[in-house]
Design an enzyme around this catalytic site. Structure first.
Site, mmCIF file in Angstrom:
data_model
loop_
_atom_site.group_PDB
_atom_site.id
_atom_site.type_symbol
_atom_site.label_atom_id
_atom_site.label_comp_id
_atom_site.label_asym_id
_atom_site.label_seq_id
_atom_site.Cartn_x
_atom_site.Cartn_y
_atom_site.Cartn_z
ATOM 1 N N CYS A 1 0.818 -1.230 0.000
ATOM 2 C CA CYS A 1 0.000 0.000 0.000
ATOM 3 C C CYS A 1 0.849 1.276 0.000
ATOM 4 C CB CYS A 1 -0.949 0.000 1.183
ATOM 5 S SG CYS A 1 -2.032 -1.439 1.187
ATOM 6 N N HIS B 1 -3.027 7.294 2.052
ATOM 7 C CA HIS B 1 -3.495 5.977 1.603
ATOM 8 C C HIS B 1 -4.886 5.753 2.185
ATOM 9 C CE1 HIS B 1 -3.971 1.825 0.868
ATOM 10 N NE2 HIS B 1 -3.708 1.439 2.108
ATOM 11 N N ASN C 1 -10.157 -0.008 0.035
ATOM 12 C CA ASN C 1 -8.690 0.041 0.046
ATOM 13 C C ASN C 1 -8.176 -0.585 -1.252
ATOM 14 O OD1 ASN C 1 -5.970 -0.359 0.460
ATOM 15 N ND2 ASN C 1 -6.184 -1.139 2.546
HETATM 16 O O1 UT7 Z 1 -3.754 -1.097 3.482
HETATM 17 C C1 UT7 Z 1 -2.828 -1.420 4.449
HETATM 18 C C2 UT7 Z 1 -3.184 -0.816 5.698
HETATM 19 N N1 UT7 Z 1 -4.279 -1.549 6.321
HETATM 20 C C3 UT7 Z 1 -4.937 -0.941 7.262
HETATM 21 O O2 UT7 Z 1 -4.708 0.201 7.528
HETATM 22 C C4 UT7 Z 1 -5.947 -1.738 8.054
HETATM 23 C C5 UT7 Z 1 -5.814 -1.357 9.497
HETATM 24 N N2 UT7 Z 1 -6.771 -2.018 10.374
HETATM 25 C C6 UT7 Z 1 -8.090 -1.700 10.347
HETATM 26 O O3 UT7 Z 1 -8.532 -0.919 9.531
HETATM 27 C C7 UT7 Z 1 -8.977 -2.329 11.402
HETATM 28 O O4 UT7 Z 1 -8.202 -3.016 12.327
HETATM 29 C C8 UT7 Z 1 -10.047 -3.287 10.799
HETATM 30 C C9 UT7 Z 1 -11.072 -2.482 10.032
HETATM 31 C C10 UT7 Z 1 -9.388 -4.302 9.899
HETATM 32 C C11 UT7 Z 1 -10.773 -4.023 11.925
HETATM 33 O O5 UT7 Z 1 -11.349 -3.084 12.821
HETATM 34 P P1 UT7 Z 1 -11.217 -3.299 14.395
HETATM 35 O O6 UT7 Z 1 -11.934 -2.198 15.029
HETATM 36 O O7 UT7 Z 1 -9.751 -3.462 14.696
HETATM 37 O O8 UT7 Z 1 -12.044 -4.637 14.614
HETATM 38 P P2 UT7 Z 1 -11.531 -6.012 15.260
HETATM 39 O O9 UT7 Z 1 -10.611 -6.721 14.342
HETATM 40 O O10 UT7 Z 1 -11.100 -5.753 16.647
HETATM 41 O O11 UT7 Z 1 -12.897 -6.833 15.311
HETATM 42 C C12 UT7 Z 1 -13.963 -6.415 16.178
HETATM 43 C C13 UT7 Z 1 -15.115 -7.380 16.045
HETATM 44 C C14 UT7 Z 1 -14.715 -8.835 16.198
HETATM 45 O O12 UT7 Z 1 -15.757 -9.497 16.891
HETATM 46 P P3 UT7 Z 1 -15.598 -9.838 18.459
HETATM 47 O O13 UT7 Z 1 -14.383 -10.702 18.560
HETATM 48 O O14 UT7 Z 1 -15.434 -8.506 19.132
HETATM 49 O O15 UT7 Z 1 -16.879 -10.533 18.777
HETATM 50 C C15 UT7 Z 1 -14.694 -9.352 14.779
HETATM 51 O O16 UT7 Z 1 -14.951 -10.744 14.700
HETATM 52 O O17 UT7 Z 1 -15.695 -7.266 14.749
HETATM 53 C C16 UT7 Z 1 -15.809 -8.573 14.166
HETATM 54 N N3 UT7 Z 1 -15.669 -8.431 12.711
HETATM 55 C C17 UT7 Z 1 -16.717 -8.235 11.879
HETATM 56 N N4 UT7 Z 1 -18.038 -8.136 12.103
HETATM 57 C C18 UT7 Z 1 -18.834 -7.913 11.030
HETATM 58 C C19 UT7 Z 1 -14.527 -8.437 11.965
HETATM 59 N N5 UT7 Z 1 -14.816 -8.253 10.672
HETATM 60 C C20 UT7 Z 1 -16.166 -8.124 10.587
HETATM 61 C C21 UT7 Z 1 -17.049 -7.890 9.516
HETATM 62 N N6 UT7 Z 1 -18.367 -7.795 9.802
HETATM 63 N N7 UT7 Z 1 -16.620 -7.749 8.255
#
Ligand code: UT7
Length: 325
Positions: free
Chosen positions: A119, A252, A282
């Site tokens: 990225c 980005h 993204n």
């Molecule tokens: O391009 C390169 C750079 N990449 C980035 O910058 C990505 C950086 N990271 C992020 O943008 C975020 O970490 C994410 C958007 C990927 C994830 O957001 P988060 O707030 O860190 O969520 P999380 O991974 O902590 O997940 C929270 C909850 C989990 O459920 P529990 O364990 O709390 O019950 C996940 O299972 O959200 C759940 N979850 C979803 N729920 C519905 C994860 N993906 C989904 C989904 N739909 N698609």
């Protein structure tokens, strides 16, 4: 007299198939995967993304974006003397997507190569092209970011497959007596290879390992918010400018919360942050040139404006380019 590089034209291309969060959620539901527009919008700011048709490759998207950038610059393909394509989803293992693009453009003869910095790829490619122009080894460069990330997504993994999209963006970068690019700042920390990767490879005629994207989202998030401000400040310091000189931040486009955090740290008001992640998702190396072209064509980035471009991604890589348009 010092030699600089300056952007003289921008272009971009999105494949026509557009999926809203609801469209994607419905597709995933048919595979037994649960997600929602509310989750995707709240956590990332993404509302829609574009996916390329199966027969369309990165070079095809790059070709459309490049033609638009060349037309905007008033430069013919044969006048280009350097092609750099930033991509992590190349058409082939080899040769480079840049060579394939060169052939499709009819721009034969000039050096052409790919940059792999995920990225951060476009920021890396722009910095390399700037250095080659300053050194006098090129005068009219085509710098492209192009991706078909839909090909490497695991549609059984809702934590990643809702985040990415396909597209391409391009700029023509020309030698100039006046800047142009004011400063660049590139970094990598290979200790974090595992937090964002496609670990598979081709060996003995077979794909070994997993050929789909893996990401520890929280680890990437934490690293990203930490490094982006530093890279921004490094370019400002090198150029003798301050936060207040930035007219538009084009980061980005991965996650709205990361972008807003960077803007806050640089004390930029909301209107100085340019956002396309809502419509593009993204698109990895394509996200910055796609956003840049949208800003230019939409009148948000005007000649004379100071722009800060910032990339962050797999590697772990990050970097920034400060420029006067
Ligand atoms: O391009 C390169 C750079 N990449 C980035 O910058 C990505 C950086 N990271 C992020 O943008 C975020 O970490 C994410 C958007 C990927 C994830 O957001 P988060 O707030 O860190 O969520 P999380 O991974 O902590 O997940 C929270 C909850 C989990 O459920 P529990 O364990 O709390 O019950 C996940 O299972 O959200 C759940 N979850 C979803 N729920 C519905 C994860 N993906 C989904 C989904 N739909 N698609």
């Amino acid at each position: 007299m010092r030699r600089y590089s300056r952007i003289t034209g921008t272009g971009s291309y999105l494949p026509p198939r557009r999926l809203t969060n609801d469209d994607l959620a419905a597709d995933l539901a048919s595979r037994g995967i649960e997600t929602s527009d509310a989750w995707i919008t709240e956590r990332t700011g993404i509302r829609a993304r574009h996916f390329a048709a199966p027969e369309v490759a990165s070079s095809d998207l790059a070709l459309e974006a490049s033609r638009a950038a060349l037309e905007a610059a008033g430069v013919a393909p044969q006048q280009i003397d350097l092609i750099i394509v930033a991509t992590s989803t190349p058409d082939m293992v080899f040769p480079s997507t840049a060579c394939i693009l060169q052939d499709k453009l009819g721009a034969n003869g000039c050096p052409a190569f790919d940059v792999q910095a995920v990225c951060s790829g476009f920021v890396y490619a722009l910095a390399v092209a700037d250095a080659m122009i300053q050194a006098g080894t090129a005068s009219r460069a085509l710098v492209v970011g192009s991706e078909v990330f839909s090909r490497i997504l695991d549609f059984d993994d809702r934590t990643t497959c809702v985040l990415f999209g396909d597209g391409a963006g391009a700029v023509v970068l020309q030698a100039s007596d006046t800047p142009g690019i004011l400063a660049t700042d590139l970094h990598a920390d290979g200790r974090h290879v595992g937090i964002l990767c496609v670990p598979g490879n081709v060996s003995g005629g077979r794909v070994l390992g997993d050929p789909l994207l893996k990401m520890d989202g929280q680890a990437v998030f934490k690293l990203a918010v930490g490094v982006l401000e530093k890279a921004a400040r490094a370019t400002l310091e090198k150029a003798g400018r301050t936060d207040a000189d930035i007219d538009l931040l084009i980061p980005h486009q991965a996650n709205l919360r990361i972008m807003q955090s960077t803007a806050r740290k640089l004390k930029l008001p909301a209107e100085k942050l340019f956002v396309t992640v809502d419509q593009h998702g993204n698109t990895s190396a394509a996200s910055i040139p796609l956003a840049l072209d949208a800003a230019v064509r939409g009148g948000r980035a005007r000649p004379g404006d100071t722009l800060l471009l910032e990339g962050v991604g797999g590697g772990f890589t990050w970097g920034a380019v400060l420029l006067d348009l």
